[in-house]
Scaffold this active site. Structure first.
Site, PDB file in Angstrom:
ATOM      1  N   CYS A 199      -1.791  -9.885 -36.909  1.00 25.52           N
ATOM      2  CA  CYS A 199      -1.812  -9.176 -35.616  1.00 25.52           C
ATOM      3  C   CYS A 199      -2.710  -9.909 -34.615  1.00 25.52           C
ATOM      4  CB  CYS A 199      -2.307  -7.749 -35.825  1.00 25.52           C
ATOM      5  SG  CYS A 199      -2.300  -6.759 -34.318  1.00 25.52           S
ATOM      6  N   CYS A 213      -9.286  -5.844 -33.558  1.00 23.40           N
ATOM      7  CA  CYS A 213      -9.919  -4.601 -34.035  1.00 23.40           C
ATOM      8  C   CYS A 213     -10.848  -4.927 -35.211  1.00 23.40           C
ATOM      9  CB  CYS A 213      -8.857  -3.591 -34.438  1.00 23.40           C
ATOM     10  SG  CYS A 213      -7.581  -3.384 -33.159  1.00 23.40           S
ATOM     11  N   CYS A 248     -10.130  -3.995 -38.986  1.00 27.32           N
ATOM     12  CA  CYS A 248      -8.765  -4.115 -39.514  1.00 27.32           C
ATOM     13  C   CYS A 248      -8.526  -5.396 -40.311  1.00 27.32           C
ATOM     14  CB  CYS A 248      -7.757  -4.009 -38.370  1.00 27.32           C
ATOM     15  SG  CYS A 248      -6.059  -3.909 -38.961  1.00 27.32           S
ATOM     16  N   CYS A 256       5.473   7.614 -43.036  1.00 27.60           N
ATOM     17  CA  CYS A 256       4.872   6.965 -41.872  1.00 27.60           C
ATOM     18  C   CYS A 256       4.920   5.443 -42.051  1.00 27.60           C
ATOM     19  CB  CYS A 256       3.429   7.441 -41.732  1.00 27.60           C
ATOM     20  SG  CYS A 256       2.586   6.707 -40.331  1.00 27.60           S
ATOM     21  N   CYS A 308       7.473   9.127 -39.006  1.00 31.46           N
ATOM     22  CA  CYS A 308       6.358   8.748 -38.140  1.00 31.46           C
ATOM     23  C   CYS A 308       6.320   7.222 -38.127  1.00 31.46           C
ATOM     24  CB  CYS A 308       5.053   9.299 -38.712  1.00 31.46           C
ATOM     25  SG  CYS A 308       3.597   8.771 -37.789  1.00 31.46           S
ATOM     26  N   CYS A 324       0.475  11.802 -32.856  1.00 33.00           N
ATOM     27  CA  CYS A 324      -0.499  11.737 -33.950  1.00 33.00           C
ATOM     28  C   CYS A 324      -1.594  10.800 -33.459  1.00 33.00           C
ATOM     29  CB  CYS A 324       0.171  11.194 -35.209  1.00 33.00           C
ATOM     30  SG  CYS A 324      -0.991  10.872 -36.553  1.00 33.00           S
ATOM     31  N   ARG A 376      -5.981  15.545 -40.268  1.00 37.94           N
ATOM     32  CA  ARG A 376      -5.701  14.809 -41.505  1.00 37.94           C
ATOM     33  C   ARG A 376      -6.936  14.102 -42.055  1.00 37.94           C
ATOM     34  NH1 ARG A 376      -1.558  11.684 -40.121  1.00 37.94           N
ATOM     35  NH2 ARG A 376      -0.198  13.449 -40.567  1.00 37.94           N
TER      36      ARG A 376
HETATM   37  N1  SAM Z   1      -1.111  -1.749 -34.954  1.00 35.99           N
HETATM   38  C1  SAM Z   1      -0.980  -0.358 -34.820  1.00 35.99           C
HETATM   39  C2  SAM Z   1      -2.152   0.252 -34.119  1.00 35.99           C
HETATM   40  O1  SAM Z   1      -3.209  -0.368 -34.047  1.00 35.99           O
HETATM   41  O2  SAM Z   1      -2.005   1.388 -33.648  1.00 35.99           O
HETATM   42  C3  SAM Z   1      -0.706   0.374 -36.115  1.00 35.99           C
HETATM   43  C4  SAM Z   1      -1.476   0.070 -37.361  1.00 35.99           C
HETATM   44  S1  SAM Z   1      -3.236   0.365 -37.325  1.00 35.99           S
HETATM   45  C5  SAM Z   1      -3.701  -0.351 -38.854  1.00 35.99           C
HETATM   46  C6  SAM Z   1      -3.384   2.133 -37.488  1.00 35.99           C
HETATM   47  C7  SAM Z   1      -4.761   2.751 -37.565  1.00 35.99           C
HETATM   48  O3  SAM Z   1      -5.295   2.601 -38.871  1.00 35.99           O
HETATM   49  C8  SAM Z   1      -5.847   2.208 -36.680  1.00 35.99           C
HETATM   50  O4  SAM Z   1      -5.760   2.676 -35.369  1.00 35.99           O
HETATM   51  C9  SAM Z   1      -7.095   2.733 -37.363  1.00 35.99           C
HETATM   52  O5  SAM Z   1      -7.463   3.987 -36.844  1.00 35.99           O
HETATM   53  C10 SAM Z   1      -6.677   2.861 -38.821  1.00 35.99           C
HETATM   54  N2  SAM Z   1      -7.385   1.876 -39.664  1.00 35.99           N
HETATM   55  C11 SAM Z   1      -7.095   0.566 -39.769  1.00 35.99           C
HETATM   56  N3  SAM Z   1      -7.965  -0.068 -40.586  1.00 35.99           N
HETATM   57  C12 SAM Z   1      -8.839   0.878 -41.004  1.00 35.99           C
HETATM   58  C13 SAM Z   1      -9.988   0.834 -41.859  1.00 35.99           C
HETATM   59  N4  SAM Z   1     -10.414  -0.294 -42.412  1.00 35.99           N
HETATM   60  N5  SAM Z   1     -10.662   1.986 -42.083  1.00 35.99           N
HETATM   61  C14 SAM Z   1     -10.237   3.134 -41.505  1.00 35.99           C
HETATM   62  N6  SAM Z   1      -9.176   3.223 -40.690  1.00 35.99           N
HETATM   63  C15 SAM Z   1      -8.479   2.116 -40.428  1.00 35.99           C
HETATM   64  C1  DTB Z   2      -4.295   6.444 -39.519  1.00 41.97           C
HETATM   65  O1  DTB Z   2      -5.008   7.086 -38.729  1.00 41.97           O
HETATM   66  N1  DTB Z   2      -4.715   5.939 -40.668  1.00 41.97           N
HETATM   67  C2  DTB Z   2      -3.660   5.227 -41.328  1.00 41.97           C
HETATM   68  C3  DTB Z   2      -2.447   5.477 -40.407  1.00 41.97           C
HETATM   69  N2  DTB Z   2      -3.019   6.191 -39.322  1.00 41.97           N
HETATM   70  C4  DTB Z   2      -1.595   4.373 -39.980  1.00 41.97           C
HETATM   71  C5  DTB Z   2      -4.001   3.830 -41.654  1.00 41.97           C
HETATM   72  C6  DTB Z   2      -5.258   3.667 -42.466  1.00 41.97           C
HETATM   73  C7  DTB Z   2      -5.453   2.236 -42.804  1.00 41.97           C
HETATM   74  C8  DTB Z   2      -6.620   2.010 -43.708  1.00 41.97           C
HETATM   75  C9  DTB Z   2      -6.861   0.580 -43.998  1.00 41.97           C
HETATM   76  C10 DTB Z   2      -5.710  -0.164 -44.607  1.00 41.97           C
HETATM   77  O2  DTB Z   2      -5.121   0.340 -45.610  1.00 41.97           O
HETATM   78  O3  DTB Z   2      -5.437  -1.266 -44.151  1.00 41.97           O
HETATM   79 FE1  SF4 Z   3      -3.478  -4.940 -35.006  1.00 47.41          FE
HETATM   80 FE2  SF4 Z   3      -4.956  -3.746 -36.878  1.00 47.41          FE
HETATM   81 FE3  SF4 Z   3      -5.628  -3.515 -34.315  1.00 47.41          FE
HETATM   82 FE4  SF4 Z   3      -3.400  -2.264 -35.228  1.00 47.41          FE
HETATM   83  S1  SF4 Z   3      -5.504  -1.831 -35.819  1.00 47.41           S
HETATM   84  S2  SF4 Z   3      -3.640  -3.448 -33.321  1.00 47.41           S
HETATM   85  S3  SF4 Z   3      -2.755  -3.767 -36.777  1.00 47.41           S
HETATM   86  S4  SF4 Z   3      -5.614  -5.433 -35.520  1.00 47.41           S
END
Ligand code: SAM
Ligand code: DTB
Ligand code: SF4
Length: 326
Positions: A66, A70, A73, A110, A141, A201, A273
């Site tokens: 990506c 973030c 992530c 989802c 979702c 959501c 959630r």
């Molecule tokens: N790229 C899209 C976005 O950013 O909306 C969808 C995927 S993103 C991984 C979805 C959500 O997962 C993020 O907004 C964040 O709130 C959650 N998330 C991602 N990595 C995480 C982590 N290490 N711990 C907790 N929540 C996480």
């Molecule tokens: C949300 O709030 N949490 C989910 C879903 N929406 C997409 C993702 C959590 C991701 C946790 C870290 C991972 O598994 O990469």
């Molecule tokens: Fe990309 Fe992860 Fe940020 Fe979603 S949360 S925009 S997957 S870097």
């Protein structure tokens, strides 16, 4: 004696839009823990069956690479997390995973993609995934990043029930976590989703080094979205090696429960959630989160790239607590 200030007591009338202020939510956080959880449980029971939990299963349909930065992530190309990048999964693999999730008792599927936002050509196969998962009789979702004008309408036409797009953290703290887009970009996408008639959501992550005031401000932003999101995921940071958040200490368990309670009280009719971080929580901690008003969870052995309690363990927890899946 009831030590809760009159202004904070449960009332039968739903809070008007824009009612919540950061000061009022900080006051909730400052309540004695027992008073706060009691208050949250009271609000919860006015609107929901307190023994019923909604279960969603997640699948990463496009993993890694990506463009965004973030800090939490694993899927950001700028982070060094150990991760196999994957192209968009074939539709039939996604449908097979959805069918398996349904058989195990999930009501919603989802699908997540590691995109800043979908290109129009990426959207077509995702629309097919939505149509086919919906045809299984599951709620759908997707979480695909920021949407451009017209994309939400296409998702709605395909029958999408929910779009996940988190505000993630308070506006004041946002730049400490993400610099490649702004929180306002995310609010704009939520507007597109609403306009298309799709359920929203949206939630955030707790434990990224933010202050209690930041946590209260995030809850206020969500509650005042007008209407509040139908579904509010509260994630406990999973500190992933190779990301800038790898060494972050996170919050105390009670502070996390307080955040759940504040979400419940300020968003009385939303599903709250208990999201990422459950694998690191004891059963007792999860029960406390349910007592504080959480009534939804991710169900299945994996989140997107990290683990989640296995289904057998969750079924055992449901049996011990007398919980029913919805
Ligand atoms: N790229 C899209 C976005 O950013 O909306 C969808 C995927 S993103 C991984 C979805 C959500 O997962 C993020 O907004 C964040 O709130 C959650 N998330 C991602 N990595 C995480 C982590 N290490 N711990 C907790 N929540 C996480
Ligand atoms: C949300 O709030 N949490 C989910 C879903 N929406 C997409 C993702 C959590 C991701 C946790 C870290 C991972 O598994 O990469
Ligand atoms: Fe990309 Fe992860 Fe940020 Fe979603 S949360 S925009 S997957 S870097």
């Amino acid at each position: 004696m009831n030590a809760i200030p009159q202004a904070l007591q449960a009332s039968s009338s739903a809070p008007a839009a824009d009612r919540w202020t950061v000061a009022a939510v900080e006051a909730l956080f400052e309540l004695p823990f027992m008073d706060l959880v009691w208050r949250a449980q009271q609000v919860h029971r006015q609107h929901f069956d307190a023994n019923a939990i909604q279960r969603s299963t997640l699948l990463s349909v496009k993993t890694g690479g990506c463009s965004e930065d973030c800090g939490y992530c694993s899927q950001s190309a700028r982070n060094k997390a150990e991760l196999e990048r994957e192209k968009l999964l074939p539709v039939e693999d996604v449908v097979a995973a959805a069918r398996a999730a349904k058989d195990k008792g999930a009501s919603r599927f989802c699908m997540g993609a590691a995109w800043r936002g979908p290109k129009d050509k990426d959207l077509e196969p995702v629309l097919e995934m939505i149509r086919e998962v919906k045809a299984l009789g599951m709620q759908t979702c997707v979480t695909l990043g920021m949407l451009r004008e017209g994309q939400a309408e296409k998702l709605a036409e395909a029958g999408l029930d929910y779009y996940n797009h988190n505000l993630d953290t308070a506006a004041e703290f946002y730049a400490n976590v993400i610099t490649t887009h702004s929180q306002q970009d995310r609010i704009d996408t939520i507007g597109e989703v609403r306009k298309a008639g799709i359920n929203v959501c949206s939630g955030g992550i707790i434990g990224m080094g933010e202050s209690r005031k930041n946590r209260a401000a995030l809850i206020v932003q969500l509650a005042n979205l007008n209407p509040a999101p139908e579904s509010v995921p509260i994630n406990n940071l999973v500190a992933i090696p190779g990301t800038p958040m790898a060494g972050v200490k996170g919050v105390d368990n009670f502070e996390f429960v307080r955040t759940i309670a504040a979400a419940r009280i300020t968003m009385p009719t939303s599903f709250v959630r208990l999201s990422a971080g459950r694998e690191q929580m004891s059963e007792e901690m999860q029960a406390l989160c349910f007592l504080a008003g959480a009534n939804s969870m991710f169900y299945g052995d994996k989140l997107l790239t990290t683990g989640n309690p296995d289904v057998g363990r969750d079924e055992a927890l449901f049996a011990k607590l007398g919980l029913r899946a919805i």
